[in-house]
Design a protein around this motif. Structure first.
Motif, mmCIF file in Angstrom:
data_model
loop_
_atom_site.group_PDB
_atom_site.id
_atom_site.type_symbol
_atom_site.label_atom_id
_atom_site.label_comp_id
_atom_site.label_asym_id
_atom_site.label_seq_id
_atom_site.Cartn_x
_atom_site.Cartn_y
_atom_site.Cartn_z
ATOM 1 N N PHE A 59 -4.151 112.671 3.344
ATOM 2 C CA PHE A 59 -4.048 112.534 1.888
ATOM 3 C C PHE A 59 -5.100 111.547 1.440
ATOM 4 O O PHE A 59 -5.501 110.653 2.192
ATOM 5 C CB PHE A 59 -2.663 111.969 1.489
ATOM 6 N N ARG A 60 -5.565 111.694 0.159
ATOM 7 C CA ARG A 60 -6.431 110.680 -0.413
ATOM 8 C C ARG A 60 -5.483 109.722 -1.146
ATOM 9 O O ARG A 60 -4.606 110.142 -1.893
ATOM 10 C CB ARG A 60 -7.416 111.326 -1.408
ATOM 11 N N VAL A 61 -5.665 108.436 -0.880
ATOM 12 C CA VAL A 61 -4.697 107.477 -1.441
ATOM 13 C C VAL A 61 -5.383 106.524 -2.394
ATOM 14 O O VAL A 61 -6.429 105.949 -2.102
ATOM 15 C CB VAL A 61 -4.016 106.676 -0.314
ATOM 16 N N LEU A 62 -4.774 106.384 -3.593
ATOM 17 C CA LEU A 62 -5.225 105.377 -4.562
ATOM 18 C C LEU A 62 -4.177 104.266 -4.573
ATOM 19 O O LEU A 62 -2.983 104.520 -4.423
ATOM 20 C CB LEU A 62 -5.344 105.982 -5.956
ATOM 21 N N LYS A 63 -4.611 103.016 -4.761
ATOM 22 C CA LYS A 63 -3.672 101.905 -4.676
ATOM 23 C C LYS A 63 -3.620 101.160 -6.002
ATOM 24 O O LYS A 63 -4.653 100.959 -6.659
ATOM 25 C CB LYS A 63 -4.108 100.928 -3.575
ATOM 26 N N ALA A 64 -2.435 100.776 -6.362
ATOM 27 C CA ALA A 64 -2.269 99.923 -7.551
ATOM 28 C C ALA A 64 -1.177 98.901 -7.220
ATOM 29 O O ALA A 64 -0.282 99.170 -6.418
ATOM 30 C CB ALA A 64 -1.847 100.751 -8.765
ATOM 31 N N TYR A 65 -1.287 97.698 -7.891
ATOM 32 C CA TYR A 65 -0.354 96.634 -7.515
ATOM 33 C C TYR A 65 0.569 96.222 -8.660
ATOM 34 O O TYR A 65 1.351 95.284 -8.550
ATOM 35 C CB TYR A 65 -1.124 95.440 -6.944
ATOM 36 N N ASP A 66 0.444 96.909 -9.774
ATOM 37 C CA ASP A 66 1.443 96.730 -10.838
ATOM 38 C C ASP A 66 1.410 97.955 -11.744
ATOM 39 O O ASP A 66 0.510 98.812 -11.613
ATOM 40 C CB ASP A 66 1.220 95.440 -11.643
ATOM 41 N N GLY A 67 2.322 98.045 -12.635
ATOM 42 C CA GLY A 67 2.480 99.226 -13.481
ATOM 43 C C GLY A 67 1.280 99.477 -14.370
ATOM 44 O O GLY A 67 0.842 100.622 -14.551
ATOM 45 N N MET A 68 0.696 98.408 -14.934
ATOM 46 C CA MET A 68 -0.426 98.557 -15.842
ATOM 47 C C MET A 68 -1.619 99.181 -15.120
ATOM 48 O O MET A 68 -2.257 100.097 -15.622
ATOM 49 C CB MET A 68 -0.843 97.188 -16.404
ATOM 50 N N GLU A 69 -1.793 98.659 -13.925
ATOM 51 C CA GLU A 69 -2.909 99.150 -13.136
ATOM 52 C C GLU A 69 -2.709 100.631 -12.826
ATOM 53 O O GLU A 69 -3.638 101.437 -12.913
ATOM 54 C CB GLU A 69 -2.982 98.345 -11.831
#
Lengths: 868, 236
Positions: B27-37
């Motif tokens: 899978f290609r994975v995108l990362k975010a560390y909070d909801g806004m992001e």
């Protein structure tokens, strides 16, 4: 306006109201009486006694008597003559009683005079001899007499003959006199003197005693003349009435001073009125002055129209001869009567000291008539003044009605402070007042009418009328009516302003005070009082019964009244007994209910219900006890709440901690997984990864278990109770765990009945219970040993039992269900150490119970549920 | 496959671990560390699936999910440290397609991602072929005529007995069957206390259809009463 003046105004207006109303009632009762009187208040104010009906009747009566005297009437001074006169006047009953009061005295005097005369005339005469002869009448003659109606003659004759023989002693004479009076009365009973004379003449002829007859006639005539003279001598003393009697132009009797000693002389038609002072005697009556048989009356020189249309009716003012329908006999046509009445009649008193030492009063009737009229006028004026004063006072209180109302309020405030008992006492005083107003005699009479004679009285139609007459005194009594008004007024004030604010009855106060004493003391007092009351009632009943049985000779009230009153008292006592019984029964029942409620409450508190406080009525005996219990309950509840709160805090803490552990645990689990997927790791590293995997899994289990057990012990675990088959649940659990059981190498012995054993529990939680128990058994059993799972139906309960032989030595005094407890402290493999603890918590949360029993190496867990 | 998955969690290590696990599955994975992001990335990139933690700074997972749902329709798997049933129900009702509690089984998470994506991809086809001859329950589909069960569109290989059990359950979703009745209907003979036998089969079926056979979602034991197939809420 300063407050002091305002206060004064209040006092003044209220006082004015009090006196105003009192005076109003007082005067209006009197004035109503005057208003109802004949002639009304106008006549009373004129105070002219000559205008009264009494006076007119008196005058016409005088005229008739004088007429009678003037013609030598033979009825004067005899019993009943005056009565007849009254009766023939056709007057109303009320007038009769008034007349009786006013004239009774006159009549009595005349009666004495006349009988004395008759006696003296007869005494010593030869009448007695005649009577002696009469005695010898043949029986046949007597019979003949009786046939003609001379009943009783025989007896009298017999007695007379006994008395008339020989010389008479004074006693005998007196006795004879009485007998003769009897004869005289008997003779009166005959239709007339003439008839009597005829009969006696017949008798005398029969006996051959005609000469005696003449003597008798003479004697009777003499007696009659004597009667008239005495009567007129008596009348002459009454100077309020001046009269002159002329018969056949000869002056017979007069009490005019100017004509003194002229009686027996011829009358020359002179006006007698000129001999009197018109100021002194303002009323003049002439009869037959002009020989026409008519009466003339003038007052203050004004002649009155007596006859009107000439016909006498009930409404005619004067009952005097001269109407077309009111004529006189021939004898009276020769009589002329003059009569004058004094304007202000006096009382004429003559001391009769020589004879009997008595003073005699003459002319009292007119005098009292006059005095009454004056007195009534005075009273009427007084009452009118009182009425005016009352209206003035009421006017004052009306202009200051605000202040008067304030006064009402003040009075009500005062009344509000008065105990109910005192009010009732005042009411009782009013009732006693009624008793005294009626008088003991009347009260006894009413009692008699009510208790003894009522049916008879009622039958004759007297009962209620007589009671009404007896009560009439009450309703015309001013003091009674005024006090009645004030009692009602104050009662209304009290009710209106003090609704619900009245001072509690004294008995309530006593009760409240009694509540301060300990319960047992109060109860002892109450039962003592009850006993005392019963003894008193029994003594009273006993006394009455004994009295009724003995029937004593003397008793202060009539016997009939006593027996009736006793009957009533017994009935009242019976009723009181019944009522007291009911009250006591109610009270005891209430007490029993209270005790029951208290006991129930104690039980409920014991069972852990701390919500509803027990409220008993304020006056309940157990109130204090209930309050104490409530306080205990309150304390318990507070303690429990505190405990719950700390439990909840613990759960919150555990929840937070478990959340905080889960986040790093997630990372650990994930990276262990990544490590596991790494290839070509050295063997020992793979071994480390496996250990990490195992321990992280166990950590997860521990966190989960701690979380659940803290919820279960604090009662926050959601539970879904449903009916389920205990046996099926066990079989399902075994099936679910078939793999680990098989792997364990242990032998599972299952004894679960085929028939359903229904219980009520949360299946999911109960599965966890047995999952834990079986896991436990698998974990700690001696290798190759047998595990026994049994389900026993004891009827009321279903008991599931798991028995296994421990692989290690067990401590018998150890509580295995404690959190983190493990039989062998050193064990570190699998499990959280919470298995049994969770099993117990969940079992209890589902309403069951879990027991652990250790017997040597035999480890037994039983899970018991009530059967449905 | 190279499908793009967005992983959102304030714990960077977790995000990284999930990313690694998914990347292993291509899978290609995108990362975010909070909801806004997460919202920002969604606006810029094309994402097929989101894995999102509930408790995050700036914008929490549930609020972010609601915002996403306003514009996009794509599977969202919610991660949470909260394990209580109420939290799960809340998450699902707010629009989550799946709910995974921490600490999760990494294999299970990957399986759930795959399942969601497959369903999401198949959705168009599913709707096209959906007819009265199919019985659906969540990610399961049963074709009675073919005696075939599909999980996430893939046919599941079942034995004849297993198929009979699945047939019974799929036709009577939500109904509780006592073990005796199941036995009666599947084996067509009476039996007493066949729990063991049935459990063996159920365990096998679970292995084939459940994402985590240790935490079954479809075939469940109703303790003390019987067995049933949970009727899943139709989310499509």
């Amino acid at each position: 306006m300063d407050t002091k003046w305002k206060k004064w105004k209040t006092v003044l207006s209220w006082t004015a109201f009090i006196f105003g109303i009192t005076l109003l009632i007082y005067s209006s009762i009197s004035l109503t009486g005057f208003l109802l009187k004949k002639g009304g208040p106008g006549q009373i104010l004129r105070a002219d006694y000559q205008e009264s009906q009494d006076f007119r009747w008196y005058i016409s009566n005088r005229l008739e008597r004088l007429l009678e005297v003037s013609v030598g009437g033979r009825n004067i001074g005899r019993y009943g003559s005056t009565y007849d006169d009254w009766y023939s006047g056709g007057w109303s009953e009320d007038d009769y009683w008034e007349w009786e009061d006013t004239y009774w005295g006159d009549w009595q005097e005349r009666e004495t005079v006349v009988s004395d005369n008759v006696a003296s005339v007869l005494e010593g005469s030869e009448v007695l001899n005649t009577l002696e002869e009469l005695e010898r009448l043949d029986e046949d003659v007597l019979e003949a007499l009786e046939e003609q109606g001379f009943y009783g003659f025989e007896d009298i004759l017999g007695e007379l003959s006994d008395l008339s023989v020989g010389g008479l002693t004074s006693d005998e004479r007196k006795s004879l006199q009485e007998k003769l009076e009897g004869v005289s009365r008997l003779l009166e009973g005959m239709s007339g003197m003439e008839e009597l004379q005829k009969e006696i003449r017949n008798l005398c002829t029969l006996l051959g005693k005609e000469e005696e007859l003449d003597k008798l006639t003479e004697l009777l005539a003499e007696s009659n003349q004597q009667s008239l003279d005495d009567y007129m001598a008596y009348q002459a003393q009454n100077k309020n009435i001046r009269y002159a009697l002329v018969y056949q132009d000869k002056l017979l009797y007069t009490n005019l001073d100017a004509l003194e000693g002229m009686t027996g002389q011829a009358w020359d038609g002179k006006d007698f009125y000129e001999m009197l002072n018109p100021e002194e005697y303002n009323f003049v009556l002439w009869f037959n002055r002009n020989g026409d048989g008519k009466t003339e009356i003038s007052k203050d020189g004004v002649t009155e129209d007596i006859y009107g249309n000439g016909v006498y009716t009930e409404d005619s003012r004067w009952y005097v001869p001269g109407y077309t329908n009111f004529s006189v006999d021939d004898a009276a046509k020769n009589a002329v009567i003059f009569l004058a009445a004094a304007k202000e009649p006096k009382l004429y008193v003559v001391g009769n000291y020589l004879n009997n030492g008595r003073t005699e009063e003459y002319g009292s009737n007119l005098h009292w008539m006059y005095q009454n009229a004056m007195g009534q006028k005075k009273e009427l004026i007084n009452n009118l003044i009182l009425l005016a004063a009352a209206l003035l006072l009421l006017g004052i209180s009306l202009t200051w009605r605000k202040e008067k109302k304030q006064g009402d309020r003040e009075a009500a405030r005062f009344l509000g402070k008065v105990w109910l008992e005192i009010k009732l006492l005042l009411l009782g005083v009013l009732l006693i007042e009624i008793f005294f107003l009626l008088g003991r005699g009347e009260t006894v009479e009413i009692l008699q009418i009510l208790f003894t004679n009522l049916p008879e009285w009622y039958e004759y139609g007297y009962g209620f009328r007589d009671i009404f007459y007896l009560l009439e005194g009450l309703f015309t009594n001013k003091v009674f009516l005024i006090s009645c008004f004030w009692v009602i007024y104050l009662a209304v004030l009290d009710i209106r302003f003090n609704k619900g604010k009245q001072r509690k009855p004294l008995i309530d106060g006593l009760r409240t005070r009694a509540l301060r004493y300990p319960l047992q003391k109060r109860l002892v007092w109450r039962y003592n009082l009850l006993l005392l009351n019963s003894i008193l009632a029994l003594l009273l009943i006993g006394g009455i019964v004994i009295t009724l049985y003995v029937e004593p000779d003397y008793i202060w009230i009539p016997w009939e009244v006593f027996t009736n009153a006793a009957f009533i008292i017994l009935i009242l006592l019976l009723l009181t007994g019944i009522i007291t019984g009911i009250i006591n029964w109610k009270r005891n029942r209430q007490m029993a209910e209270d005790i029951g409620a208290l006991a129930d409450k104690i039980h409920a508190v014991k069972e852990g219900d701390l919500t509803n406080p027990l409220t008993l009525p304020e006056d309940a005996d157990l109130r204090q006890a209930a309050e104490n219990l409530n306080e205990i309950q309150h304390g318990l509840e507070a303690a429990l709440r505190e405990q719950m709160q700390s439990e909840r805090m613990k759960v919150d803490l555990v929840t937070n901690v478990s959340h905080d552990i889960k986040t790093p645990l997630t990372s650990i689990v994930s990276y262990v997984e990544l490590l596991k997927q790494e290839e070509n790791l050295p063997e020992h590293v793979e071994e480390f990864v496996r250990i990490l995997d195992e321990k992280s899994e166990r950590l997860n289990t521990i966190v989960q278990d701690v979380f659940e057990i803290s919820k279960a012990t604090s009662g926050q675990l959601p539970i879904t109770m449903e009916e389920l088959d205990y046996g099926k649940l066990l079989r399902q659990t075994l099936a679910d765990m078939a793999v680990p059981i098989e792997k364990s190498g242990l032998i599972m012995k299952v004894f679960v009945p085929e028939a359903p054993v229904m219980i009520r529990a949360d299946g999911q939680r109960l599965y966890r219970v047995f999952q834990n128990l079986i896991q436990n058994a698998l974990k700690y059993s001696l290798a190759g040993s047998r595990i026994y799972l049994t389900l026993t139906d004891t009827g009321a309960e279903a008991v599931a039992c798991i028995k296994n032989t421990s692989g290690t030595e067990l401590n018998e005094n150890f509580d295995f269900t404690e959190r983190f407890a493990r039989g062998d402290e050193s064990r570190t493999d699998g499990g959280s150490g919470l298995g049994l603890s969770i099993a117990r918590s969940f079992t209890e949360a589902c309403g069951g119970s879990l027991q652990v029993e250790v017997n040597a190496d035999l480890f037994t867990v039983s899970v018991t549920f009530p059967k449905l | 496959m190279n499908e793009c998955v967005l992983v959102v969690d304030d714990d960077r290590e977790i995000v990284r671990a999930i990313a690694l696990l998914l990347e292993k599955e291509e899978f290609r994975v995108l990362k975010a560390y909070d909801g806004m992001e997460a919202l920002r990335i969604l606006a810029e990139q094309s994402v097929r699936l989101i894995i999102m933690d509930v408790m995050m700074p700036k914008l929490d997972g549930l609020s972010a999910m609601m915002k996403i749902r306003e514009r996009q329709n794509l599977p969202i798997i919610v991660l949470s440290a909260k394990t209580e049933e109420t939290d799960k129900v809340l998450g699902l009702s707010m629009g989550a397609d799946d709910y995974v509690s921490k600490p999760f089984n990494p294999q299970e998470l990957v399986a759930r991602v795959k399942s969601q994506l497959r369903r999401y991809t198949l959705l168009g086809d599913i709707h096209a072929v959906r007819n009265t001859e199919e019985i659906w329950n969540g990610r399961l589909c049963y074709r009675p005529k073919e005696f075939t069960l599909y999980a996430d569109g893939e046919p599941v290989k079942l034995t004849a007995t297993e198929t009979k059990i699945v047939d019974l359950f799929m036709r009577n979703q939500g109904r509780i069957f006592p073990a005796e009745e199941i036995y009666q209907r599947v084996w067509e003979e009476a039996s007493f206390a066949p729990e063991n036998t049935i459990m063996v089969h159920i365990r096998r079926i679970r292995q084939k259809i459940e994402l985590n056979p240790n935490k079954p979602e479809y075939i469940k034991v109703v303790w003390g009463i019987g067995y049933k197939m949970e009727k899943m809420e139709d989310r499509s």
